[in-house]
Design an enzyme around this catalytic site. Structure first.
Site, PDB file in Angstrom:
ATOM      1  N   ASP A  35      12.545 -16.628 -32.084  1.00 35.13           N
ATOM      2  CA  ASP A  35      13.266 -16.751 -30.809  1.00 35.13           C
ATOM      3  C   ASP A  35      12.443 -16.189 -29.648  1.00 35.13           C
ATOM      4  O   ASP A  35      11.654 -15.258 -29.837  1.00 35.13           O
ATOM      5  CB  ASP A  35      14.610 -16.012 -30.923  1.00 35.13           C
ATOM      6  N   GLY A  36      12.675 -16.736 -28.471  1.00 32.35           N
ATOM      7  CA  GLY A  36      12.114 -16.146 -27.251  1.00 32.35           C
ATOM      8  C   GLY A  36      10.943 -16.897 -26.643  1.00 32.35           C
ATOM      9  O   GLY A  36      10.292 -16.391 -25.722  1.00 32.35           O
ATOM     10  N   ASN A  37      10.683 -18.105 -27.123  1.00 34.50           N
ATOM     11  CA  ASN A  37       9.579 -18.897 -26.540  1.00 34.50           C
ATOM     12  C   ASN A  37       9.818 -19.137 -25.044  1.00 34.50           C
ATOM     13  O   ASN A  37       8.903 -19.016 -24.226  1.00 34.50           O
ATOM     14  CB  ASN A  37       9.472 -20.266 -27.225  1.00 34.50           C
ATOM     15  N   TRP A  40       9.355 -15.949 -22.967  1.00 35.86           N
ATOM     16  CA  TRP A  40       7.913 -15.641 -22.868  1.00 35.86           C
ATOM     17  C   TRP A  40       7.296 -16.453 -21.726  1.00 35.86           C
ATOM     18  O   TRP A  40       6.537 -15.934 -20.912  1.00 35.86           O
ATOM     19  CB  TRP A  40       7.235 -15.981 -24.195  1.00 35.86           C
ATOM     20  N   HIS A  52       6.687 -22.824 -26.112  1.00 34.86           N
ATOM     21  CA  HIS A  52       6.755 -23.403 -27.459  1.00 34.86           C
ATOM     22  C   HIS A  52       5.348 -23.569 -28.049  1.00 34.86           C
ATOM     23  O   HIS A  52       5.144 -23.356 -29.240  1.00 34.86           O
ATOM     24  CB  HIS A  52       7.488 -24.749 -27.423  1.00 34.86           C
ATOM     25  N   THR A  81      20.449 -27.536 -35.445  1.00 40.94           N
ATOM     26  CA  THR A  81      21.290 -28.687 -35.084  1.00 40.94           C
ATOM     27  C   THR A  81      21.839 -28.513 -33.661  1.00 40.94           C
ATOM     28  O   THR A  81      22.167 -29.495 -32.999  1.00 40.94           O
ATOM     29  CB  THR A  81      22.463 -28.836 -36.092  1.00 40.94           C
ATOM     30  N   GLU A  82      21.902 -27.277 -33.197  1.00 42.26           N
ATOM     31  CA  GLU A  82      22.412 -27.006 -31.843  1.00 42.26           C
ATOM     32  C   GLU A  82      21.339 -27.244 -30.771  1.00 42.26           C
ATOM     33  O   GLU A  82      21.647 -27.394 -29.590  1.00 42.26           O
ATOM     34  CB  GLU A  82      22.922 -25.561 -31.732  1.00 42.26           C
ATOM     35  N   TRP A  84      19.762 -29.769 -30.077  1.00 43.99           N
ATOM     36  CA  TRP A  84      19.855 -31.092 -29.421  1.00 43.99           C
ATOM     37  C   TRP A  84      20.506 -30.978 -28.045  1.00 43.99           C
ATOM     38  O   TRP A  84      20.417 -31.908 -27.242  1.00 43.99           O
ATOM     39  CB  TRP A  84      20.663 -32.064 -30.283  1.00 43.99           C
ATOM     40  N   LEU A 146       2.063 -20.334 -51.592  1.00 48.23           N
ATOM     41  CA  LEU A 146       3.165 -20.068 -50.660  1.00 48.23           C
ATOM     42  C   LEU A 146       3.954 -21.346 -50.348  1.00 48.23           C
ATOM     43  O   LEU A 146       3.361 -22.373 -50.020  1.00 48.23           O
ATOM     44  CB  LEU A 146       2.575 -19.507 -49.361  1.00 48.23           C
ATOM     45  N   ARG A 203      14.244 -11.538 -36.894  1.00 49.30           N
ATOM     46  CA  ARG A 203      14.557 -12.291 -35.668  1.00 49.30           C
ATOM     47  C   ARG A 203      13.823 -11.630 -34.509  1.00 49.30           C
ATOM     48  O   ARG A 203      13.937 -10.404 -34.326  1.00 49.30           O
ATOM     49  CB  ARG A 203      16.053 -12.332 -35.387  1.00 49.30           C
TER      50      ARG A 203
HETATM   51  C1  FPP Z   1      13.474 -20.551 -29.832  1.00 45.62           C
HETATM   52  O1  FPP Z   1      13.020 -20.047 -28.606  1.00 45.62           O
HETATM   53  C2  FPP Z   1      12.480 -21.426 -30.417  1.00 45.62           C
HETATM   54  C3  FPP Z   1      12.660 -22.742 -30.709  1.00 45.62           C
HETATM   55  C4  FPP Z   1      13.932 -23.437 -30.445  1.00 45.62           C
HETATM   56  C5  FPP Z   1      11.568 -23.564 -31.232  1.00 45.62           C
HETATM   57  C6  FPP Z   1      10.699 -22.939 -32.287  1.00 45.62           C
HETATM   58  C7  FPP Z   1       9.487 -23.693 -32.339  1.00 45.62           C
HETATM   59  C8  FPP Z   1       8.237 -23.206 -32.533  1.00 45.62           C
HETATM   60  C9  FPP Z   1       7.952 -21.798 -32.811  1.00 45.62           C
HETATM   61  C10 FPP Z   1       7.101 -24.124 -32.389  1.00 45.62           C
HETATM   62  C11 FPP Z   1       6.514 -24.870 -33.470  1.00 45.62           C
HETATM   63  C12 FPP Z   1       7.308 -25.417 -34.589  1.00 45.62           C
HETATM   64  C13 FPP Z   1       6.740 -26.256 -35.500  1.00 45.62           C
HETATM   65  C14 FPP Z   1       7.464 -26.561 -36.753  1.00 45.62           C
HETATM   66  C15 FPP Z   1       5.401 -26.847 -35.314  1.00 45.62           C
HETATM   67  P1  FPP Z   1      13.842 -20.408 -27.278  1.00 45.62           P
HETATM   68  O2  FPP Z   1      13.214 -21.583 -26.655  1.00 45.62           O
HETATM   69  O3  FPP Z   1      15.286 -20.570 -27.606  1.00 45.62           O
HETATM   70  O4  FPP Z   1      13.600 -19.129 -26.433  1.00 45.62           O
HETATM   71  P2  FPP Z   1      14.561 -18.539 -25.289  1.00 45.62           P
HETATM   72  O5  FPP Z   1      15.820 -18.073 -25.980  1.00 45.62           O
HETATM   73  O6  FPP Z   1      13.765 -17.416 -24.723  1.00 45.62           O
HETATM   74  O7  FPP Z   1      14.820 -19.649 -24.296  1.00 45.62           O
END
Ligand code: FPP
Length: 256
Positions: A35-37, A40, A52, A81-82, A84, A146, A203
């Site tokens: 979480d947190g992309n 960031w 991402h 699933t959420e 989307w 793995l 997490r």
């Molecule tokens: C949640 O952060 C992250 C996701 C919904 C996507 C996770 C995807 C990756 C780590 C990238 C690569 C995956 C593959 C399989 C190649 P958020 O966007 O909800 O963060 P926020 O809560 O800060 O907005």
């Protein structure tokens, strides 16, 4: 081959003495809510896509670390699933990233003897992504190292509903009586039937919730929440999370 030889064969990097303790007690199955992309990216004035992408780079390093440490199963919550509900552009970018990851990393994953698995409903994914995933899975199907389970379009409640439907069909066919339905029968109908339950769930990004991830499987899992966002999560954070896990006393409902 002795246990130490086996453990040291798994190391690709240099390990200090106290890390050998870690290697000996490594959890078999680690699940991660990455979480947190978005946060960031926002903090850096960048588009969410950049977050991402940075998350994909962090994920690559954590797969390497899990393999180096001899973890048996790593489950990565990659798209729920959420998810989307997000803007079309962001969703499209995430699928593009999945394609990119498998194209760039498949060679290394094969070399590392990693076995790729997907949990979640693949049918709703773009056809290109489905094909990429199928190819990656085929290329690693016989690998014995793995197991990396990518949770893609995954929702735990939906997984449980499907498992219950599978069991109910067995009852309809008179293969099973309702009173004979066991926890084992439900677990065997889940997508994770062939792997042990997670020992550790990590997490990132500070929130302390489960978000419809592996609800059945985490009954006795230890949770470690870290404040860093997913793109900031390094091999060191991964090792620290395992060390935190090792301080926990797991009683599985029993006494010490
Ligand atoms: C949640 O952060 C992250 C996701 C919904 C996507 C996770 C995807 C990756 C780590 C990238 C690569 C995956 C593959 C399989 C190649 P958020 O966007 O909800 O963060 P926020 O809560 O800060 O907005």
């Amino acid at each position: 081959m002795g246990v130490w030889t086996t453990l040291f064969r798994k190391f690709r990097g240099r390990r200090s003495y106290d890390e050998s303790f870690l290697a000996e007690h490594i959890p078999a199955h680690i699940a991660i809510i990455m979480d947190g992309n978005g946060r960031w990216a926002r903090r850096r004035g960048l588009p969410r896509a950049a977050g991402h992408h940075a998350g994909m780079l962090a994920m690559r390093e954590v797969i390497r670390a899990a393999d180096d440490w001899g973890v048996q199963v790593l489950t990565l919550y990659s798209f729920s699933t959420e998810n989307w509900k997000r803007p079309r552009q962001e969703i499209d970018y995430l699928w593009q990233l999945v394609d990119e990851f498998f194209q760039l990393d498949i060679e290394e994953l094969v070399e590392r003897n990693v076995c790729i698995k997907i949990i979640g409903d693949e049918e709703q994914l773009p056809e290109v992504t489905q094909a990429t995933i199928q190819k990656a899975r085929n290329q690693t199907i016989a690998n014995t190292g793995l197991v990396v389970q990518f949770a893609l379009n995954y929702g735990s409640r939906s997984e449980i509903v499907k498992a219950v439907q599978t069991v109910a069909r067995r009852v309809e066919r008179n293969e099973l009586r309702a009173s004979d339905i066991t926890e084992g029968a439900i677990a065997a109908a889940l997508e994770t039937a062939d792997v042990p339950d997670p020992d550790l769930l990590i997490r990132t990004a500070g929130d302390q919730r489960v978000s419809n991830f592996l609800l059945w499987q985490i009954a006795y899992t230890e949770f470690v929440f870290v404040d860093e966002t997913w793109p900031e999560f390094t091999r060191t954070h991964f090792e620290e999370s395992i060390k935190t896990y090792l301080t926990r006393e797991r009683r599985f409902g029993g006494l010490k």
